[in-house]
Design an enzyme around this catalytic site. Structure first.
Site, PDB file in Angstrom:
ATOM      1  N   ASN A  11       3.716  -7.072  -1.615  1.00 12.13           N
ATOM      2  CA  ASN A  11       2.580  -6.276  -2.073  1.00 12.13           C
ATOM      3  C   ASN A  11       2.014  -6.908  -3.348  1.00 12.13           C
ATOM      4  O   ASN A  11       2.731  -7.102  -4.326  1.00 12.13           O
ATOM      5  CB  ASN A  11       3.048  -4.840  -2.350  1.00 12.13           C
ATOM      6  CG  ASN A  11       1.906  -3.916  -2.697  1.00 12.13           C
ATOM      7  OD1 ASN A  11       1.072  -4.242  -3.533  1.00 12.13           O
ATOM      8  ND2 ASN A  11       1.874  -2.755  -2.088  1.00 12.13           N
ATOM      9  N   HIS A  14      -0.305  -5.302  -7.940  1.00 12.53           N
ATOM     10  CA  HIS A  14      -0.216  -5.297  -9.399  1.00 12.53           C
ATOM     11  C   HIS A  14      -0.574  -6.630 -10.044  1.00 12.53           C
ATOM     12  O   HIS A  14      -0.647  -6.720 -11.270  1.00 12.53           O
ATOM     13  CB  HIS A  14       1.140  -4.748  -9.826  1.00 12.53           C
ATOM     14  CG  HIS A  14       1.280  -3.321  -9.396  1.00 12.53           C
ATOM     15  ND1 HIS A  14       0.476  -2.316  -9.886  1.00 12.53           N
ATOM     16  CD2 HIS A  14       2.074  -2.739  -8.455  1.00 12.53           C
ATOM     17  CE1 HIS A  14       0.785  -1.176  -9.303  1.00 12.53           C
ATOM     18  NE2 HIS A  14       1.750  -1.404  -8.429  1.00 12.53           N
ATOM     19  N   ARG A  53      -8.107   1.305  -8.591  1.00 14.90           N
ATOM     20  CA  ARG A  53      -7.411   1.003  -9.843  1.00 14.90           C
ATOM     21  C   ARG A  53      -6.814  -0.400  -9.856  1.00 14.90           C
ATOM     22  O   ARG A  53      -6.511  -0.929 -10.918  1.00 14.90           O
ATOM     23  CB  ARG A  53      -6.324   2.027 -10.120  1.00 14.90           C
ATOM     24  CG  ARG A  53      -5.149   1.980  -9.164  1.00 14.90           C
ATOM     25  CD  ARG A  53      -4.106   3.011  -9.518  1.00 14.90           C
ATOM     26  NE  ARG A  53      -4.605   4.378  -9.373  1.00 14.90           N
ATOM     27  CZ  ARG A  53      -3.843   5.452  -9.502  1.00 14.90           C
ATOM     28  NH1 ARG A  53      -2.558   5.320  -9.802  1.00 14.90           N
ATOM     29  NH2 ARG A  53      -4.344   6.650  -9.340  1.00 14.90           N
ATOM     30  N   GLU A  74      -2.723  -0.818   3.155  1.00 16.32           N
ATOM     31  CA  GLU A  74      -2.310   0.540   2.834  1.00 16.32           C
ATOM     32  C   GLU A  74      -3.534   1.373   2.506  1.00 16.32           C
ATOM     33  O   GLU A  74      -4.394   0.936   1.718  1.00 16.32           O
ATOM     34  CB  GLU A  74      -1.329   0.541   1.660  1.00 16.32           C
ATOM     35  CG  GLU A  74       0.031  -0.036   2.015  1.00 16.32           C
ATOM     36  CD  GLU A  74       1.058   0.148   0.932  1.00 16.32           C
ATOM     37  OE1 GLU A  74       2.255   0.053   1.239  1.00 16.32           O
ATOM     38  OE2 GLU A  74       0.667   0.382  -0.239  1.00 16.32           O
ATOM     39  N   THR A 105       2.475   5.822  -5.590  1.00 12.38           N
ATOM     40  CA  THR A 105       2.742   6.760  -4.508  1.00 12.38           C
ATOM     41  C   THR A 105       4.063   7.473  -4.767  1.00 12.38           C
ATOM     42  O   THR A 105       5.100   6.845  -4.931  1.00 12.38           O
ATOM     43  CB  THR A 105       2.796   6.018  -3.161  1.00 12.38           C
ATOM     44  OG1 THR A 105       1.584   5.281  -2.996  1.00 12.38           O
ATOM     45  CG2 THR A 105       2.943   6.994  -2.021  1.00 12.38           C
ATOM     46  N   GLU A 155       7.266   3.596   7.839  1.00 16.18           N
ATOM     47  CA  GLU A 155       7.887   2.975   6.661  1.00 16.18           C
ATOM     48  C   GLU A 155       8.576   4.080   5.874  1.00 16.18           C
ATOM     49  O   GLU A 155       7.920   5.027   5.431  1.00 16.18           O
ATOM     50  CB  GLU A 155       6.857   2.256   5.798  1.00 16.18           C
ATOM     51  CG  GLU A 155       7.480   1.594   4.578  1.00 16.18           C
ATOM     52  CD  GLU A 155       6.499   0.730   3.789  1.00 16.18           C
ATOM     53  OE1 GLU A 155       6.734   0.550   2.573  1.00 16.18           O
ATOM     54  OE2 GLU A 155       5.504   0.251   4.372  1.00 16.18           O
ATOM     55  N   HIS A 198       9.349   0.783  -1.396  1.00 17.46           N
ATOM     56  CA  HIS A 198       8.958   1.494  -2.615  1.00 17.46           C
ATOM     57  C   HIS A 198      10.090   1.431  -3.642  1.00 17.46           C
ATOM     58  O   HIS A 198      11.182   1.949  -3.425  1.00 17.46           O
ATOM     59  CB  HIS A 198       8.576   2.957  -2.399  1.00 17.46           C
ATOM     60  CG  HIS A 198       7.761   3.509  -3.558  1.00 17.46           C
ATOM     61  ND1 HIS A 198       6.410   3.259  -3.704  1.00 17.46           N
ATOM     62  CD2 HIS A 198       8.113   4.238  -4.630  1.00 17.46           C
ATOM     63  CE1 HIS A 198       5.968   3.841  -4.802  1.00 17.46           C
ATOM     64  NE2 HIS A 198       6.994   4.440  -5.390  1.00 17.46           N
TER      65      HIS A 198
END
Length: 252
Positions: A11, A14, A53, A74, A105, A155, A198
């Site tokens: 992912n 960030h 964001r 996502e 999340t 997931e 996560h």
């Protein structure tokens, strides 16, 4: 048939968070996606949030055109995100819960409670050639709901397990890992492909990777943070190594 090699989805949200803190073009999340591919990632995950964001619409358009790895988009279950997903045609779309005020999340989607809203959205994505997954808690009722909705993939949320581990509550962390393990087993028995993610880091990934029913882990924030110290490629390669070690430990 249980998965032998566990796939790693990286992912890159960030990287975009850091870029957006100052504005401009750097660091470029698409460049991070290319680095992830070089380091052995099996896919790229990006979450286009309602408030933009981190990842932007332009990022999604570029990722769709410029990377060779499968893109896992996502998205919240909104008409706006559905329209973008239909245009981008990602390999997969993972439907996640989303609240404006949350930092990240905070839990799984209520697939059971939102059946009537989710059913047509999932069908539309599938008809457009996108494989749909649902980000849910390790709960049998939610897994049953995923089957009823026609989603082929789920997931499982690993955030609670990671938080308990990080807090030093070994007993509670072990119980939560058992819950994830049982949910993965139940999901496969239902015919679902089961992923997890996560909050995973070097010290939590091996226990999750040891669950043989899992086929993919999606990891991002920790990798981007660790990349500051050792480089993104090195962080991904080390995560890959630890995932492989965890998976190897599960073999008879």
């Amino acid at each position: 048939m249980l998965s032998q090699r566990l796939r790693l989805g990286v992912n890159i949200d960030h990287v975009a968070t850091i870029r957006n803190a100052r504005g401009g073009r750097f660091p470029d999340p698409v460049r991070a996606a290319h680095l992830a591919a070089q380091a052995g990632a099996d896919g790229i995950t990006a979450h286009l949030r309602e408030d933009r964001r981190h990842i932007s619409d332009h990022d999604i358009a570029r990722l769709s055109k410029e990377i060779d790895l499968p893109l896992n988009f996502e998205m919240a279950a909104t008409e706006e995100m559905l329209k973008i997903a239909l245009e981008a045609r990602p390999h997969a779309a993972c439907i996640v819960p989303e609240k404006r005020e949350e930092r990240t999340t905070e839990g799984g989607l209520d697939a059971r409670g939102q059946h009537n809203h989710l059913k047509p959205l999932i069908a539309t994505l599938a008809d457009n050639g996108t494989r749909v997954s649902l980000f849910i808690e390790a709960d049998k009722a939610q897994l049953d709901a995923a089957v009823a909705l026609g989603a082929p993939v789920v997931e499982l949320h690993t955030g609670r397990y990671c938080d308990l581990h990080n807090d030093g509550d070994a007993k509670a962390a072990a119980l939560e890992l058992d819950r994830i393990r049982e949910a993965a087993r139940y999901g496969v028995a239902l015919g679902l492909e089961v992923h997890a993610g996560h909050g995973l880091a070097f010290d939590t990934v091996e226990g999750v990777a040891a669950i043989p029913e899992l086929t993919e882990l999606n990891i991002g924030h920790f990798l981007v943070g660790e990349g500051i110290f050792i480089g993104l490629e090195a962080a991904i390669r080390e995560m890959r190594r630890r995932m492989d070690a965890g998976r190897a430990s599960a073999r008879p």
